[in-house]
Motif scaffolding. Structure first.
Motif, PDB file in Angstrom:
ATOM      1  N   LEU A  58       0.850  -1.188   0.000  1.00 30.98           N
ATOM      2  CA  LEU A  58       0.000   0.000   0.000  1.00 30.98           C
ATOM      3  C   LEU A  58       0.889   1.242   0.000  1.00 30.98           C
ATOM      4  O   LEU A  58       1.879   1.295   0.737  1.00 30.98           O
ATOM      5  CB  LEU A  58      -0.906   0.024   1.233  1.00 30.98           C
ATOM      6  CG  LEU A  58      -1.990  -1.058   1.310  1.00 30.98           C
ATOM      7  CD1 LEU A  58      -2.628  -1.062   2.686  1.00 30.98           C
ATOM      8  CD2 LEU A  58      -3.054  -0.820   0.247  1.00 30.98           C
ATOM      9  N   GLU A  82      -0.516  -5.759   7.793  1.00 31.92           N
ATOM     10  CA  GLU A  82      -1.531  -4.940   7.142  1.00 31.92           C
ATOM     11  C   GLU A  82      -2.674  -4.702   8.118  1.00 31.92           C
ATOM     12  O   GLU A  82      -3.143  -5.643   8.777  1.00 31.92           O
ATOM     13  CB  GLU A  82      -2.102  -5.639   5.896  1.00 31.92           C
ATOM     14  CG  GLU A  82      -1.081  -6.022   4.839  1.00 31.92           C
ATOM     15  CD  GLU A  82      -0.528  -4.835   4.074  1.00 31.92           C
ATOM     16  OE1 GLU A  82      -1.091  -3.728   4.203  1.00 31.92           O
ATOM     17  OE2 GLU A  82       0.459  -5.026   3.344  1.00 31.92           O
ATOM     18  N   TYR A  84      -6.303  -3.940   7.796  1.00 31.80           N
ATOM     19  CA  TYR A  84      -7.258  -3.966   6.689  1.00 31.80           C
ATOM     20  C   TYR A  84      -8.318  -2.876   6.799  1.00 31.80           C
ATOM     21  O   TYR A  84      -8.855  -2.428   5.789  1.00 31.80           O
ATOM     22  CB  TYR A  84      -7.923  -5.335   6.606  1.00 31.80           C
ATOM     23  CG  TYR A  84      -6.941  -6.458   6.375  1.00 31.80           C
ATOM     24  CD1 TYR A  84      -6.090  -6.447   5.276  1.00 31.80           C
ATOM     25  CD2 TYR A  84      -6.847  -7.518   7.255  1.00 31.80           C
ATOM     26  CE1 TYR A  84      -5.174  -7.459   5.062  1.00 31.80           C
ATOM     27  CE2 TYR A  84      -5.934  -8.548   7.052  1.00 31.80           C
ATOM     28  CZ  TYR A  84      -5.099  -8.509   5.957  1.00 31.80           C
ATOM     29  OH  TYR A  84      -4.198  -9.518   5.761  1.00 31.80           O
ATOM     30  N   ALA A  87      -8.647   2.304   6.171  1.00 36.34           N
ATOM     31  CA  ALA A  87      -9.384   3.394   5.523  1.00 36.34           C
ATOM     32  C   ALA A  87     -10.462   3.941   6.453  1.00 36.34           C
ATOM     33  O   ALA A  87     -10.647   5.164   6.551  1.00 36.34           O
ATOM     34  CB  ALA A  87     -10.004   2.898   4.223  1.00 36.34           C
ATOM     35  N   LEU A 273     -11.839  -6.697   1.952  1.00 38.32           N
ATOM     36  CA  LEU A 273     -10.800  -5.931   2.633  1.00 38.32           C
ATOM     37  C   LEU A 273      -9.408  -6.422   2.251  1.00 38.32           C
ATOM     38  O   LEU A 273      -8.467  -5.631   2.111  1.00 38.32           O
ATOM     39  CB  LEU A 273     -10.980  -6.028   4.151  1.00 38.32           C
ATOM     40  CG  LEU A 273     -12.110  -5.214   4.779  1.00 38.32           C
ATOM     41  CD1 LEU A 273     -12.274  -5.577   6.241  1.00 38.32           C
ATOM     42  CD2 LEU A 273     -11.836  -3.713   4.641  1.00 38.32           C
ATOM     43  N   ARG A 274      -9.272  -7.724   2.083  1.00 34.02           N
ATOM     44  CA  ARG A 274      -7.955  -8.307   1.801  1.00 34.02           C
ATOM     45  C   ARG A 274      -7.579  -8.273   0.326  1.00 34.02           C
ATOM     46  O   ARG A 274      -6.478  -8.684  -0.032  1.00 34.02           O
ATOM     47  CB  ARG A 274      -7.902  -9.725   2.371  1.00 34.02           C
ATOM     48  CG  ARG A 274      -7.782  -9.707   3.891  1.00 34.02           C
ATOM     49  CD  ARG A 274      -8.285 -10.976   4.545  1.00 34.02           C
ATOM     50  NE  ARG A 274      -8.175 -10.885   5.995  1.00 34.02           N
ATOM     51  CZ  ARG A 274      -9.055 -10.252   6.782  1.00 34.02           C
ATOM     52  NH1 ARG A 274     -10.117  -9.641   6.240  1.00 34.02           N
ATOM     53  NH2 ARG A 274      -8.884 -10.208   8.086  1.00 34.02           N
ATOM     54  N   VAL A 276      -7.612  -5.343  -1.166  1.00 31.48           N
ATOM     55  CA  VAL A 276      -7.129  -3.975  -1.342  1.00 31.48           C
ATOM     56  C   VAL A 276      -5.603  -3.981  -1.346  1.00 31.48           C
ATOM     57  O   VAL A 276      -4.956  -4.383  -0.379  1.00 31.48           O
ATOM     58  CB  VAL A 276      -7.643  -3.073  -0.202  1.00 31.48           C
ATOM     59  CG1 VAL A 276      -7.055  -1.666  -0.344  1.00 31.48           C
ATOM     60  CG2 VAL A 276      -9.164  -3.014  -0.213  1.00 31.48           C
ATOM     61  N   ASP A 278      -2.011  -2.118  -3.809  1.00 31.84           N
ATOM     62  CA  ASP A 278      -1.522  -1.379  -4.973  1.00 31.84           C
ATOM     63  C   ASP A 278      -0.612  -2.242  -5.836  1.00 31.84           C
ATOM     64  O   ASP A 278       0.167  -1.731  -6.649  1.00 31.84           O
ATOM     65  CB  ASP A 278      -0.763  -0.129  -4.500  1.00 31.84           C
ATOM     66  CG  ASP A 278      -1.687   0.848  -3.779  1.00 31.84           C
ATOM     67  OD1 ASP A 278      -2.874   0.913  -4.146  1.00 31.84           O
ATOM     68  OD2 ASP A 278      -1.224   1.529  -2.838  1.00 31.84           O
ATOM     69  N   SER A 302     -14.679  -9.353  -8.075  1.00 32.22           N
ATOM     70  CA  SER A 302     -13.717  -8.810  -9.031  1.00 32.22           C
ATOM     71  C   SER A 302     -14.359  -8.613 -10.396  1.00 32.22           C
ATOM     72  O   SER A 302     -15.159  -9.433 -10.856  1.00 32.22           O
ATOM     73  CB  SER A 302     -12.522  -9.762  -9.150  1.00 32.22           C
ATOM     74  OG  SER A 302     -11.604  -9.290 -10.120  1.00 32.22           O
TER      75      SER A 302
END
Length: 658
Positions: A58, A82, A84, A87, A273-274, A276, A278, A302
């Motif tokens: 991220l 992480e 999750y 945000a 959540l998992r 997410v 980049d 997806s």
């Protein structure tokens, strides 16, 4: 996902540059966990240094660099994992007046600590993490670990210095870490195939327990390991036993249809959540219930085909790759399968000690390492199905233990006592079936004792490790849940608390991080776990077998014929290996003169099992595999220590440095 390391020395005569060198060397040992970036921070006035290796997931920009300081400058963090729900926490903190430079969860975690304090901030995090946090105002080091123990954190003493890190190899890089083998921990390894938390294979060295916090300052470090009791000093901010008991006392009050709807919603949230990141995200797909549920939900969430990965084994009747391919085709994933030979699998064995760096003997580590390497060739994050068995009554050994408990209770108490006394003379033969195994069950005081007989390897490991005593774990409790709930609940709690973090999650963490892959387990989301604990047993153990409710959810996405299939597992043919390609390797490690010289094992006892195994008299492969994994690890450890010693010598002679 990342790696962290550091040290806290009660002395203040260590220079800033030397602290940076020490921590940097420790961090470099974890390069595989974080190949994308590295950082070191030190405060010589207080003897603290932190190192970090970054795997960028991220906020790939430099704004995610660690160690990172809080906006007010009070805290410095090195963090692996992480959060999750970062945000949602970020939005809450923005409303409270916090500002953020980047988009990393690390920055959000620091702001949460500033706003709510260490324990409250950690308790608000839904995720997997290991944290080292230095409080500049209080001159205090905090160590923290996530609720289920997804991410590892070791700590111990190197001389008068506290050292800590994501893996033991980081601690080994400190020149004063010369801690020997803890014989009690070695006995635990023989019993379980792994060393349960809070114990570690070295003396004066420990693991942070799941859901725990630990606070150090210069005074507590100076008192040394002799004054430290991990079970007393580690403070739990979340305990599975308490949360399960509370869920059982306040059970889900809906019917099976409502439970199915609720579980589907919770799993969708956990999987979403998992996903997410980049970087590219994929999924391990074995074709079994747990991985198929995760893959189905990922694909449902997806807009493009999810990348799924499966390892197949040539010539194996346990091969699950055809089942996984069938699931992948139905769901429309972008599926990759790789068939490996026995030679491919055996090629992994010499690398296991370096990969796990604490002796670890779950032989499924081999296929796990192979599938992680396959996934890493295309993605940086992979979701797994870990946790389904422990939450939804997935193991066949649960049924066997309940059966044995019923049989044991039918035997009159005087006869039970006599049989139990007679079993004590059979030694390891009581593990091999027949009358001895039956008699051993008779001494059970509760479901915990019955279940322990189902899962241990060596029943009397102290006999194999001279001078050892067997430390207690949750598996030594006759009633792990204190009589609350059913015997089935108690077994699942014991596995969730010990086997899951110290075997399954350890296995996936080391195998995935060895290739720079982050593994995430949505079934272990706290909300999913606490909901599962609130369900009656009949929702998990239906007429059609285990995982009843989980399979009902899966049937929303797959045809019944793909769901109602037997469990195959994810193992390795150890017996075949030890009688074939690995025989010479094993014989060298088990050489009686070598065992006698090293002194860790009773050479006659271990040698007798090896001879019986080779002669086909007993199937001692599990007993022998954990001895072999220790022997191989010991060679690796000695090599690593010699390398550290050489580096120190070069530094003191001017021929090199740390």
């Amino acid at each position: 996902m990342c790696g962290l390391a550091g040290l806290l020395c009660p002395r203040t005569d260590i220079g800033h540059e030397h602290l940076l060198e020490l921590a940097g060397a420790m961090g470099d040992a974890l390069r595989h966990r974080g190949p994308d970036d590295d950082g070191v921070w030190a405060d010589a006035e207080h003897g603290i240094a932190l190192a970090h290796r970054r795997l960028s997931i991220l906020d790939l920009s430099p704004l995610g660099h660690q160690p990172m300081a809080s906006a007010d400058g009070r805290y410095v963090i090195a963090y692996n994992g992480e959060v999750y729900n970062f945000a949602a926490l970020r939005e809450e903190l923005l409303e409270l007046g916090h500002a953020f430079r980047g988009h990393s969860d690390t920055e959000v975690l620091l702001a949460a600590v500033v706003e709510w304090g260490v324990e409250n901030a950690v308790a608000r995090c839904n995720g997997m993490f290991a944290i080292a946090l230095w409080d500049r105002h209080e001159q205090t080091l905090w160590l923290a670990r996530d609720r289920v123990g997804k991410k590892p954190l070791y700590y111990g003493w190197a001389g008068d210095t506290l050292v800590f890190g994501s893996e033991l190899k980081a601690l080994w890089r400190h020149p004063q870490f010369d801690n020997g083998v803890d014989r009690n921990a070695l006995a635990l390894l023989l019993r379980y195939d792994y060393v349960p938390s809070p114990y570690a294979i070295h003396t004066d060295t420990f693991k942070l327990m799941p859901g725990a916090l630990l606070r150090f300052d210069a005074a507590t470090v100076a008192r040394g390991a002799a004054a430290h009791d991990p079970k007393r000093d580690q403070h739990s901010y979340w305990q599975a036993r308490d949360r399960m008991a509370a869920a059982i006392r306040h059970p889900f009050d809906g019917d099976i249809d409502a439970a199915e709807d609720r579980l589907d919603d919770l799993l969708r949230d956990a999987v979403g959540l998992r996903m997410v990141a980049d970087v590219p995200v994929g999924v391990f797909l074995s074709g079994g219930t747990d991985s198929s549920v995760v893959t189905s939900l990922m694909q449902a969430l997806s807009a493009k085909p999810v990348q799924s990965f499966t390892i197949g084994f040539e010539g194996s009747h346990h091969d699950e790759a055809p089942l996984a391919l069938e699931v992948a085709r139905h769901l429309g994933t972008a599926h990759t399968e790789l068939y490996v030979s026995g030679a491919d699998a055996l090629a992994v064995v010499p690398r296991l000690s370096a990969m796990f760096d604490e002796p670890f003997a779950d032989a499924s580590q081999v296929p796990t390492a192979l599938v992680c390497a396959l996934a890493r060739s295309q993605v940086t994050v992979a979701l797994s199905g870990d946790g389904g068995d422990e939450l939804f009554f997935g193991y066949t050994r649960y049924e066997r233990a309940l059966r044995n408990l019923r049989l044991q209770r039918r035997v009159p108490a005087p006869l039970r006592r006599w049989l139990a006394k007679s079993a004590s003379g059979h030694g390891e033969a009581s593990r091999a079936g027949g009358f001895a195994a039956f008699a051993a069950e008779m001494g059970a005081q509760g479901i915990g004792d019955v279940y322990r007989n189902r899962i241990v390897r060596w029943r009397f490991p102290q006999a194999a490790v001279p001078g050892s005593k067997l430390p207690a774990t949750m598996y030594d409790l006759a009633e792990p849940l204190g009589g609350v709930g059913t015997p089935a609940d108690a077994m699942m709690l014991a596995d969730y608390s010990v086997y899951l973090p110290d075997d399954l999650l350890c296995k996936v963490d080391r195998a995935s991080m060895a290739v720079g892959l982050e593994a995430r387990a949505p079934l272990l989301d706290t909300h999913v776990a606490e909901f599962a604990w609130s369900l009656p047993l009949q929702f998990k153990r239906g007429d059609s077998g285990s995982k009843y409710l989980l399979k009902r959810v899966l049937k929303r996405y797959l045809p019944d014929a793909m769901v109602d299939r037997g469990k195959r597992g994810f193992g390795a043919p150890v017996t075949q290996w030890l009688r074939g390609d690995l025989r010479e390797w094993a014989a060298g490690l088990l050489d009686p003169s070598r065992l006698a010289q090293e002194g860790y094992f009773d050479a006659e006892l271990v040698g007798g099992l090896w001879r019986q195994f080779l002669a086909g008299e007993r199937r001692w492969h599990t007993h022998l595999w954990n001895v072999l994994m220790f022997q191989a690890w010991q060679e690796h450890w000695k090599t690593e220590r010699n390398e550290v010693g050489r580096s120190v010598w070069m530094s003191t002679t001017g021929e090199g440095g740390l």
